[in-house]
Design an enzyme around this catalytic site. Structure first.
Site, PDB file in Angstrom:
ATOM      1  N   LYS A  42     -15.240 -36.603   6.342  1.00 10.03           N
ATOM      2  CA  LYS A  42     -15.320 -37.032   4.943  1.00 10.03           C
ATOM      3  C   LYS A  42     -15.761 -35.854   4.080  1.00 10.03           C
ATOM      4  O   LYS A  42     -16.867 -35.342   4.223  1.00 10.03           O
ATOM      5  CB  LYS A  42     -16.304 -38.190   4.798  1.00 10.03           C
ATOM      6  CG  LYS A  42     -16.428 -38.718   3.371  1.00 10.03           C
ATOM      7  CD  LYS A  42     -17.395 -39.879   3.310  1.00 10.03           C
ATOM      8  CE  LYS A  42     -17.542 -40.410   1.899  1.00 10.03           C
ATOM      9  NZ  LYS A  42     -18.497 -41.541   1.820  1.00 10.03           N
TER      10      LYS A  42
ATOM     11  N   LYS B 187     -11.006 -38.613   5.265  1.00  6.42           N
ATOM     12  CA  LYS B 187     -11.087 -39.063   3.875  1.00  6.42           C
ATOM     13  C   LYS B 187     -11.375 -37.865   2.967  1.00  6.42           C
ATOM     14  O   LYS B 187     -12.290 -37.096   3.262  1.00  6.42           O
ATOM     15  CB  LYS B 187     -12.207 -40.106   3.756  1.00  6.42           C
ATOM     16  CG  LYS B 187     -12.385 -40.691   2.363  1.00  6.42           C
ATOM     17  CD  LYS B 187     -13.550 -41.672   2.326  1.00  6.42           C
ATOM     18  CE  LYS B 187     -13.736 -42.206   0.910  1.00  6.42           C
ATOM     19  NZ  LYS B 187     -14.928 -43.071   0.807  1.00  6.42           N
TER      20      LYS B 187
END
Length: 327
Positions: free
Chosen positions: A194, A247
């Site tokens: 992320k 992400k």
């Protein structure tokens, strides 16, 4: 001209193109992120995400039913509490907003697969993803609360938990806690890779989770780094992650492909709020064809190696799949 090899041969006709297609997708691979907030009678459009809404527990059923009819069988809950505090106690309150939503959804939609985002940022008064020690997030103290949050979600009906906080060791802490309470079969989808991304802007408005000071660069990843992403993914698999997430999606498909080659668990990617907002804004201005861009960006994620795709366009994509426009 005598050409033995003509790649165009396999491009003549829709049936043939579909027959030899390398990337095939199905609605079962889609997850829809849904925002639930405390209160009643709420269906509140998110200004930065036209077409997306915050729901109260009593109104979310309309959306859940619509998703199921479209063929989208999985959702991820994000909670928006009325009250926040320094330790984000609403995250692990047995009567917290996500816990309420889970119990309602499990009772009314037993065929729906329920996943929860496990983080503190929506619940802390300072907006950071953990408890603070001065102006720094205390990694190890935060682990205890993340594990407690995950357990409360599972006990309220979550089928899977997805920690997004990016604290070191949180997968191990959650796995140990779940196992100790008999939830050995509950999978963990880790937001392992992320990045600290500007693409999250509309989400922070939607969830009211922007940090009140500083930023999240001390725990989310530097977007210049790729080897570090592999390291994070491998660590989380070792700690017990069953699925690894990258992400955002759109600008990080190189990482989806790289992680796919490094791990032997399913790989997910999250087409985040900024990607959604860009497509919506471009379409509203008449600069792009919304339907075609939705299809193209989704296929690009699957082509890169995605097994699971989290997207605010899940219902639309499922429809396009049924219509044969994507798949």
């Amino acid at each position: 001209m005598e050409l033995k090899i003509r790649p165009r041969r396999l491009r003549y006709g829709e049936n043939l193109r579909k027959m030899v297609r390398e990337t095939r997708v199905d609605p079962s691979s889609l997850i829809y992120p849904i925002f639930v907030r405390e209160g009643s009678g709420i269906v509140e459009e998110i200004p930065a995400m036209p077409g997306q809404y915050r729901y109260s527990v009593d109104t979310m059923g309309r959306k859940l039913e619509s998703l199921l009819k479209a063929g989208v069988g999985s959702v991820m809950f994000f909670g928006i509490p009325d009250k926040k505090d320094e330790k984000g106690s609403g995250a692990y309150d047995e009567n917290g907003i996500v816990q309420q939503a889970l119990r309602r959804a499990k009772a009314e939609f037993p065929d729906l697969y329920l996943i929860t985002d496990v983080c503190m940022c929506e619940y802390t008064s300072h907006g950071h993803c953990g408890v603070l020690c001065g102006h720094e997030v205390d990694n190890d103290e935060t682990l205890k609360l993340l594990a407690q949050t995950a357990l409360s979600h599972v006990e309220a009906g979550a089928d899977m938990v997805a920690p997004s906080d990016m604290m070191d060791g949180r997968v191990a802490a959650i796995r140990e806690t779940l196992d100790a309470h008999g939830h050995i079969n509950t999978p963990i989808m880790s937001y392992a890779v992320k990045y600290a991304s500007a693409f999250y802007g509309p989400f922070r408005e939607a969830a009211g989770s922007a940090p009140s000071f500083g930023d999240r660069k001390s725990y989310q990843m530097d977007y210049h780094n790729s080897r570090e992403g592999v390291k994070e993914a491998l660590l989380d698999v070792e700690e017990g992650a069953d699925i690894i997430m990258v992400k955002p999606a759109m600008s990080y498909l190189d990482m989806v492909a790289r992680i796919k080659n490094e791990v032997h668990v399913p790989v997910a990617s999250y087409s985040v709020s900024g990607e959604y907002a860009m497509i919506k804004a471009g379409a509203q201005l008449g600069y792009i064809d919304e339907e075609k861009i939705i299809c193209e960006t989704a296929v690009s994620a699957f082509r890169a190696g995605c097994d699971i795709y989290l997207t605010y366009f899940a219902e639309e994509i499922a429809g396009y799949m049924k219509e044969g426009k994507i798949g």
